[in-house]
Design a protein around this motif. Structure first.
Motif, PDB file in Angstrom:
ATOM      1  N   ARG A  88      -3.648   3.004  -6.791  1.00  0.00           N
ATOM      2  CA  ARG A  88      -4.343   4.285  -6.983  1.00  0.00           C
ATOM      3  C   ARG A  88      -3.416   5.454  -6.682  1.00  0.00           C
ATOM      4  O   ARG A  88      -3.389   6.449  -7.405  1.00  0.00           O
ATOM      5  N   LEU A  89      -2.630   5.331  -5.613  1.00  0.00           N
ATOM      6  CA  LEU A  89      -1.669   6.387  -5.298  1.00  0.00           C
ATOM      7  C   LEU A  89      -0.622   6.511  -6.401  1.00  0.00           C
ATOM      8  O   LEU A  89      -0.224   7.625  -6.774  1.00  0.00           O
ATOM      9  N   GLN A  90      -0.169   5.375  -6.942  1.00  0.00           N
ATOM     10  CA  GLN A  90       0.807   5.429  -8.032  1.00  0.00           C
ATOM     11  C   GLN A  90       0.230   6.143  -9.242  1.00  0.00           C
ATOM     12  O   GLN A  90       0.897   6.973  -9.868  1.00  0.00           O
ATOM     13  N   ARG A  91      -1.019   5.830  -9.596  1.00  0.00           N
ATOM     14  CA  ARG A  91      -1.655   6.480 -10.750  1.00  0.00           C
ATOM     15  C   ARG A  91      -1.735   7.989 -10.566  1.00  0.00           C
ATOM     16  O   ARG A  91      -1.629   8.749 -11.530  1.00  0.00           O
ATOM     17  N   ARG A  92      -1.934   8.416  -9.326  1.00  0.00           N
ATOM     18  CA  ARG A  92      -2.045   9.847  -9.035  1.00  0.00           C
ATOM     19  C   ARG A  92      -0.692  10.519  -8.819  1.00  0.00           C
ATOM     20  O   ARG A  92      -0.632  11.723  -8.578  1.00  0.00           O
ATOM     21  N   GLY A  93       0.379   9.725  -8.885  1.00  0.00           N
ATOM     22  CA  GLY A  93       1.716  10.290  -8.716  1.00  0.00           C
ATOM     23  C   GLY A  93       2.034  10.668  -7.294  1.00  0.00           C
ATOM     24  O   GLY A  93       2.868  11.556  -7.055  1.00  0.00           O
ATOM     25  N   VAL A  94       1.404  10.007  -6.317  1.00  0.00           N
ATOM     26  CA  VAL A  94       1.603  10.337  -4.907  1.00  0.00           C
ATOM     27  C   VAL A  94       2.604   9.363  -4.293  1.00  0.00           C
ATOM     28  O   VAL A  94       2.310   8.161  -4.174  1.00  0.00           O
ATOM     29  N   PRO A  95       3.783   9.815  -3.880  1.00  0.00           N
ATOM     30  CA  PRO A  95       4.729   8.916  -3.218  1.00  0.00           C
ATOM     31  C   PRO A  95       4.203   8.510  -1.835  1.00  0.00           C
ATOM     32  O   PRO A  95       3.623   9.322  -1.121  1.00  0.00           O
ATOM     33  N   PHE A  96       4.405   7.241  -1.478  1.00  0.00           N
ATOM     34  CA  PHE A  96       3.859   6.758  -0.219  1.00  0.00           C
ATOM     35  C   PHE A  96       4.806   5.762   0.429  1.00  0.00           C
ATOM     36  O   PHE A  96       5.708   5.209  -0.206  1.00  0.00           O
ATOM     37  N   ALA A  97       4.580   5.558   1.731  1.00  0.00           N
ATOM     38  CA  ALA A  97       5.232   4.488   2.480  1.00  0.00           C
ATOM     39  C   ALA A  97       4.151   3.530   2.953  1.00  0.00           C
ATOM     40  O   ALA A  97       2.976   3.880   3.010  1.00  0.00           O
ATOM     41  N   ALA A  98       4.548   2.317   3.291  1.00  0.00           N
ATOM     42  CA  ALA A  98       3.570   1.317   3.699  1.00  0.00           C
ATOM     43  C   ALA A  98       4.117   0.454   4.816  1.00  0.00           C
ATOM     44  O   ALA A  98       5.333   0.306   4.967  1.00  0.00           O
ATOM     45  N   GLY A  99       3.215  -0.124   5.586  1.00  0.00           N
ATOM     46  CA  GLY A  99       3.625  -1.030   6.652  1.00  0.00           C
ATOM     47  C   GLY A  99       2.516  -1.179   7.678  1.00  0.00           C
ATOM     48  O   GLY A  99       1.437  -0.611   7.511  1.00  0.00           O
ATOM     49  N   VAL A 100       2.769  -1.903   8.691  1.00  0.00           N
ATOM     50  CA  VAL A 100       3.864  -2.859   8.791  1.00  0.00           C
ATOM     51  C   VAL A 100       3.379  -4.156   8.145  1.00  0.00           C
ATOM     52  O   VAL A 100       2.310  -4.665   8.500  1.00  0.00           O
ATOM     53  N   LEU A 101       4.169  -4.694   7.223  1.00  0.00           N
ATOM     54  CA  LEU A 101       3.779  -5.875   6.458  1.00  0.00           C
ATOM     55  C   LEU A 101       4.739  -7.025   6.734  1.00  0.00           C
ATOM     56  O   LEU A 101       5.962  -6.841   6.672  1.00  0.00           O
ATOM     57  N   GLN A 102       4.174  -8.199   7.044  1.00  0.00           N
ATOM     58  CA  GLN A 102       5.018  -9.385   7.054  1.00  0.00           C
ATOM     59  C   GLN A 102       5.519  -9.633   5.627  1.00  0.00           C
ATOM     60  O   GLN A 102       4.804  -9.388   4.659  1.00  0.00           O
ATOM     61  N   GLU A 103       6.729 -10.123   5.512  1.00  0.00           N
ATOM     62  CA  GLU A 103       7.351 -10.239   4.189  1.00  0.00           C
ATOM     63  C   GLU A 103       6.732 -11.337   3.323  1.00  0.00           C
ATOM     64  O   GLU A 103       7.087 -11.458   2.153  1.00  0.00           O
ATOM     65  N   ASN A 104       5.821 -12.125   3.866  1.00  0.00           N
ATOM     66  CA  ASN A 104       5.072 -13.098   3.061  1.00  0.00           C
ATOM     67  C   ASN A 104       3.629 -12.644   2.839  1.00  0.00           C
ATOM     68  O   ASN A 104       2.811 -13.417   2.340  1.00  0.00           O
ATOM     69  N   ASP A 105       3.324 -11.397   3.182  1.00  0.00           N
ATOM     70  CA  ASP A 105       1.976 -10.873   3.000  1.00  0.00           C
ATOM     71  C   ASP A 105       1.694 -10.610   1.520  1.00  0.00           C
ATOM     72  O   ASP A 105       2.606 -10.267   0.750  1.00  0.00           O
ATOM     73  N   LEU A 106       0.440 -10.769   1.108  1.00  0.00           N
ATOM     74  CA  LEU A 106       0.057 -10.491  -0.275  1.00  0.00           C
ATOM     75  C   LEU A 106       0.435  -9.083  -0.701  1.00  0.00           C
ATOM     76  O   LEU A 106       0.798  -8.838  -1.854  1.00  0.00           O
ATOM     77  N   ASP A 107       0.327  -8.140   0.208  1.00  0.00           N
ATOM     78  CA  ASP A 107       0.628  -6.740  -0.121  1.00  0.00           C
ATOM     79  C   ASP A 107       2.108  -6.486  -0.397  1.00  0.00           C
ATOM     80  O   ASP A 107       2.455  -5.536  -1.105  1.00  0.00           O
TER      81      ASP A 107
END
Length: 367
Positions: free
Chosen positions: A279-298
């Motif tokens: 949804r953020l990508q569709r709106r053109g909003v740059p974002f950061a994400a975390g904290v995610l384990q590297e085997n997480d679905l996200d």
């Protein structure tokens, strides 16, 4: 192991004396599905036409059960190999049974009269493709998905050992795409057919194929199992995709990430962040994400769409370094989104990050 039933050796095909695709070396056993992929105009259809002898080989050869097809009669080939190409067929005043019955003519005499055995084969083929109830329907009144199943029945009426299809899903909606490919998979597994087809849908090609050939730059650029072919780097190179990315874990395409400094920090995980990222990508909003384990679905989608992803190694609690980096990003992002409502032992620090965002007055539930 069973020998390859269909193979090409150093095959070059084209139009006139000009080769379009050269040095084609492919092989497939009975019970396997080989899929050709590649950009438009790369020569997938040309390769298939060379295999079925609609185009003469400029050099090299095609072998069917160990015999060169050039040494076989048309009748011999028709009883071993059948074809379903992309052109739309519009026979007039023919029922679906009549259309399917055309596949029996390699077995009839000169007058083309079908016996009861032939008609039994016709109805058996219609049953195999779940089109028995369409037998008496006017072929021209069918939907594209229904027509494709009837045409597949026509090909099966030849009782082939090899089935060649050129973009069989091109005109179909998602339901009929899935139905057709499921039928092909069943035919390969249960009837031991060798299936060779071309597809544009990479997600489906990755799931249905035993072998994949990449047609590009006038050659078979890569050939092997889907696990070796469908990598982000190779798919980007094959299609010249400069914008967006391919995620092999999900077999999906993602659009390019928005440019700029992150304006939103997303505390995600367990797949809950994926709709937020998109949804953020569709709106053109740059974002950061975390904290995610590297085997997480996200993680794959966040990495494709996010400006920065703060991560931790799999199966480990969130460490101090990852927590501190995420906290720093939270303090510079005007908004923090947290689609999570449960935090487990490994991501307890994400709960602390959400509390930090709430304390800072940045936490929002408006996705």
């Amino acid at each position: 192991m069973e020998e390859f039933y269909l193979r090409t050796r150093d095959l070059s095909v084209g139009y006139g004396k000009k080769p379009l695709v050269e040095h084609v070396d492919l092989r497939v056993r009975r019970g396997e599905i080989l899929t050709l992929i590649g950009p438009n105009g790369a020569g997938k259809t040309t390769v298939l036409r060379g295999i079925i002898r609609q185009l003469d080989a400029l050099c090299g050869a095609v072998y069917l059960d160990g015999r060169a097809m050039a040494d076989m009669t048309e009748g011999e080939i028709a009883r071993r190999l059948s074809v379903l190409m992309t052109q739309r067929v519009r026979p007039e005043l023919m029922t679906c049974a009549d259309v399917a019955a055309a596949g029996r003519y390699p077995y009839t005499g000169r007058l083309g009269v079908l016996s009861q055995k032939d008609w039994d084969k016709v109805y058996e083929a219609l049953e195999l493709v779940h089109a028995r109830d369409l037998a008496r329907e006017d072929f021209t009144r069918l939907s594209d998905g229904q027509r494709q199943r009837v045409l597949l029945a026509r090909a099966l009426c030849q009782e082939p050992e090899v089935l060649v299809l050129d973009e069989p899903t091109s005109f179909l909606d998602i339901r009929h795409k899935l139905e057709l490919l499921a039928i092909l998979k069943d035919l390969a597994r249960e009837r031991r057919l060798a299936v060779v087809l071309s597809l544009h849908e990479l997600d489906l090609a990755q799931k249905v194929s035993d072998l994949v050939a990449c047609v590009h730059n006038g050659a078979i650029e890569r050939f092997g199992p889907p696990e070796e072919i469908f990598t982000e780097e190779h798919i980007a190179q094959l299609y010249g995709a400069a914008r967006g990315s391919y995620i092999p874990d999900f077999g999906c395409l993602e659009l390019e990430r928005p440019a700029g400094e992150p304006q939103v920090f997303v505390i995600g995980g367990a797949g809950r962040g994926i709709p937020v990222y998109r949804r953020l990508q569709r709106r053109g909003v740059p974002f950061a994400a975390g904290v995610l384990q590297e085997n997480d679905l996200d993680f794959p989608v966040a990495s494709a769409l996010g400006v920065e992803v703060v991560s931790e190694i799999p199966f480990q609690p969130i460490g101090r370094a990852a927590f501190d980096r995420a906290a720093a990003l939270i303090r510079i992002c005007p908004k923090v989104l947290c689609p999570l409502d449960v935090f487990g032992p490994l991501n307890e620090k994400n709960r602390e990050l959400a509390e930090l965002a709430r304390t800072e007055g940045r936490l929002s539930y408006d996705f």
